[in-house]
Design a protein around this motif. Structure first.
Motif, PDB file in Angstrom:
ATOM      1  N   SER A   4     -11.734   8.692  -0.481  1.00  0.00           N
ATOM      2  CA  SER A   4     -10.493   8.548  -1.236  1.00  0.00           C
ATOM      3  C   SER A   4     -10.622   9.218  -2.586  1.00  0.00           C
ATOM      4  N   LYS A   5      -9.457   9.457  -3.188  1.00  0.00           N
ATOM      5  CA  LYS A   5      -9.381   9.976  -4.550  1.00  0.00           C
ATOM      6  C   LYS A   5      -8.264   9.231  -5.258  1.00  0.00           C
ATOM      7  N   LEU A   6      -8.593   8.656  -6.394  1.00  0.00           N
ATOM      8  CA  LEU A   6      -7.574   7.980  -7.203  1.00  0.00           C
ATOM      9  C   LEU A   6      -6.939   8.999  -8.130  1.00  0.00           C
ATOM     10  N   GLU A  13     -16.158   6.085   0.647  1.00  0.00           N
ATOM     11  CA  GLU A  13     -15.951   4.643   0.557  1.00  0.00           C
ATOM     12  C   GLU A  13     -16.679   3.884   1.651  1.00  0.00           C
ATOM     13  N   THR A  31      -0.676   7.174  -5.959  1.00  0.00           N
ATOM     14  CA  THR A  31      -1.809   7.085  -6.885  1.00  0.00           C
ATOM     15  C   THR A  31      -3.151   7.119  -6.165  1.00  0.00           C
ATOM     16  N   ARG A  32      -3.118   7.241  -4.844  1.00  0.00           N
ATOM     17  CA  ARG A  32      -4.367   7.249  -4.071  1.00  0.00           C
ATOM     18  C   ARG A  32      -4.210   8.171  -2.862  1.00  0.00           C
ATOM     19  N   ASN A  49      -0.464   4.680  -1.323  1.00  0.00           N
ATOM     20  CA  ASN A  49      -1.491   5.430  -0.598  1.00  0.00           C
ATOM     21  C   ASN A  49      -0.880   6.585   0.183  1.00  0.00           C
ATOM     22  N   GLU A  66      -6.264   9.331   0.633  1.00  0.00           N
ATOM     23  CA  GLU A  66      -7.356   8.870   1.484  1.00  0.00           C
ATOM     24  C   GLU A  66      -7.397   9.696   2.756  1.00  0.00           C
ATOM     25  N   ASN A  99       0.823  -1.216   0.000  1.00  0.00           N
ATOM     26  CA  ASN A  99       0.000   0.000   0.000  1.00  0.00           C
ATOM     27  C   ASN A  99       0.863   1.276   0.000  1.00  0.00           C
TER      28      ASN A  99
END
Length: 165
Positions: free
Chosen positions: A161-163, A141, A116-117, A82, A119, A79
């Motif tokens: 979250s936002k990707l 989420e 890439t994420r 993140n 949160e 992860n």
């Protein structure tokens, strides 16, 4: 002005943290709960300055720090992409687009550093913050039920979250 925090900001950041705790029930720590010394805060800021996995942005108005946006990356391989976000802005400076600017700064830094994420969690009754996050592309989420206890009342947190890719 939005910029990355420096070690010399430690005193103002400690003061801001206490102001935010006094102003609202939206921050994690209660008034007087966070007992960092100036030396500890300076050490934390030095650690951020040297890191590629975490960033500390501040919002400065008339030479006073009135807000912040922090991103802390995960360290496990699975992860590591993140970045967990925490932000706080003094009430007098909310609703002026400054929170959005802080998020843009953090997101740009995150992309440059391979995240890439994004949160975060936000208290379910913090409608202004939820509106900001949704307008910036975050999605809900889930709900952390009874996640916090504020003045003998349980409060839910919304996980968002936002990707970035």
């Amino acid at each position: 002005m939005i910029r990355q925090a420096k070690k010399s900001d430690a005193k103002q950041i400690l003061s801001l943290s206490e102001k935010l705790a006094q102003e609202s029930n939206f921050m994690l720590h209660e008034v007087g709960e966070q007992q960092l010394t100036l030396a500890q805060q300076e050490s934390i800021l030095s650690d951020f300055t040297l890191s590629n996995s975490k960033a500390f942005w501040v919002l400065e108005v008339d030479s006073s720090i009135v807000g912040f946006c922090i991103g802390v990356g995960s360290i496990a391989k699975r992860n590591k992409h993140n970045l967990y976000c925490v932000m706080g802005i003094q009430t007098a400076y909310t609703g002026k687009g400054l929170g959005r600017e802080l998020l843009i700064s953090l997101e740009s830094w995150a992309v440059q550093h391979g995240f890439t994420r994004l949160e975060l969690t936000v208290m379910a009754h913090n409608h202004k913050a939820i509106k900001l996050y949704l307008s910036h592309g975050f999605e809900q989420e889930g709900i952390k039920r009874q996640s916090l206890k504020i003045e003998s009342e349980y409060v839910d947190e919304i996980y968002m979250s936002k990707l970035l890719t």
